[in-house]
Design a protein around this motif. Sequence first.
Motif, short mmCIF file in Angstrom:
data_model
loop_
_atom_site.label_atom_id
_atom_site.label_comp_id
_atom_site.label_asym_id
_atom_site.label_seq_id
_atom_site.Cartn_x
_atom_site.Cartn_y
_atom_site.Cartn_z
N SER A 128 1.67 0.24 -3.31
CA SER A 128 0.88 0.69 -4.65
C SER A 128 1.38 2.04 -5.01
O SER A 128 1.86 2.95 -4.28
N GLU A 151 -5.45 1.48 -9.84
CA GLU A 151 -4.13 0.62 -10.27
C GLU A 151 -5.00 -0.76 -10.20
O GLU A 151 -5.77 -1.34 -9.29
N LEU A 169 -7.88 0.69 -5.76
CA LEU A 169 -6.91 -0.44 -6.01
C LEU A 169 -7.91 -1.75 -6.14
O LEU A 169 -8.65 -2.00 -5.43
#
Length: 352
Positions: free
Chosen positions: A93, A80, A109
Amino acid sequence: MEIQPQLKALAEKINLLKDKIDTEESTKHAFVLPFINILGYDSFNPTEVVPEFTADLGLKKGEKVDYAIFQNGDPILIIECKNWKEKLTVHNSQLFRYFHVTKTRFSLLTNGIHYQFFTDLEHTNKMDEKPFLEFEITNLKDNVVSEIAKFHKMTFDVNKIVNNASSLKYTKEIKKQIDNELENPSAEFVKLFANKVYSGRLTEKVVEEFKELVQKGFNQFISEKINDRLNAALNKEAQKQKEEQIEVALEDENRITTTEEELDAFRIVIAILRRKLSVERIVHRDTQSYFGILLDDNNRKPLCRLHLNGSKKYIGLFHENKTETKQPLQSIDDIYLFEKELLETVGIYEGE
């Protein structure tokens, strides 16, 4: 497989371009996709890198994560991305939601500069809240580079990474706790050491007094350790340089050849000077540049220098100011012509 130069080049590119990057999409293309490529995955191959990866989440359909990296038909890492200007907040998230519905053991992330890698150490198939690997690509340490390399396509091994993840995660957390305690020692931390050195009752006032002492003690201990390491490194380097100098000196000495002519000339000088000096005080030292004759084997007391290895021969004589004056020689027998000067040189040193 050496990825450090590529990571360094990407870091330099990020520092150069980041002020021109305004959106999440441009962050992905300029920063994140190059990182994926460094790991050996082809971002243009949909069997390896799937953008806008979608998985069914119960009744919730169509949610997407920015990228999924595949090997052998299965996702091994979901990613992400955020705008490089944004801070990473894992609690909001989508990685949490996607993690348990895919076969992956790892999620990432990132905002293209700050990277956080997660796995499921605490509960199987449920992403941990804290990353096991965290770094800024613009400030990489060698040990972190070796951890990043484990995600490379050529060396990727789920079990090896998971087995090491626990050590990485908890070591990182312990280091953070140590840093917190050194910055602002807790009562429990202070008591741990105060109990070992103080025989009285640890009242609140005593603990408060020891707080400063514990903090000071740790800071001094760390400083001393750093100084010891630095001094050891400096001494090691000095020793290395000394050994190199000795080695060079030995090499130079090995290149020096004392000729029979030089030794014959030395005997002539002895014959001249022995009227004023005992023979054992007259010493020769051969160098690459000249054949030196010294009083008492002292470099500061040269009696003369013989330059016999060139096409022209010279004797170097020393006067009261101890500067050398070269006089030509047709043969070494001409040294007898400078008997007076040689004896005067002896007189200079005897008058000191």
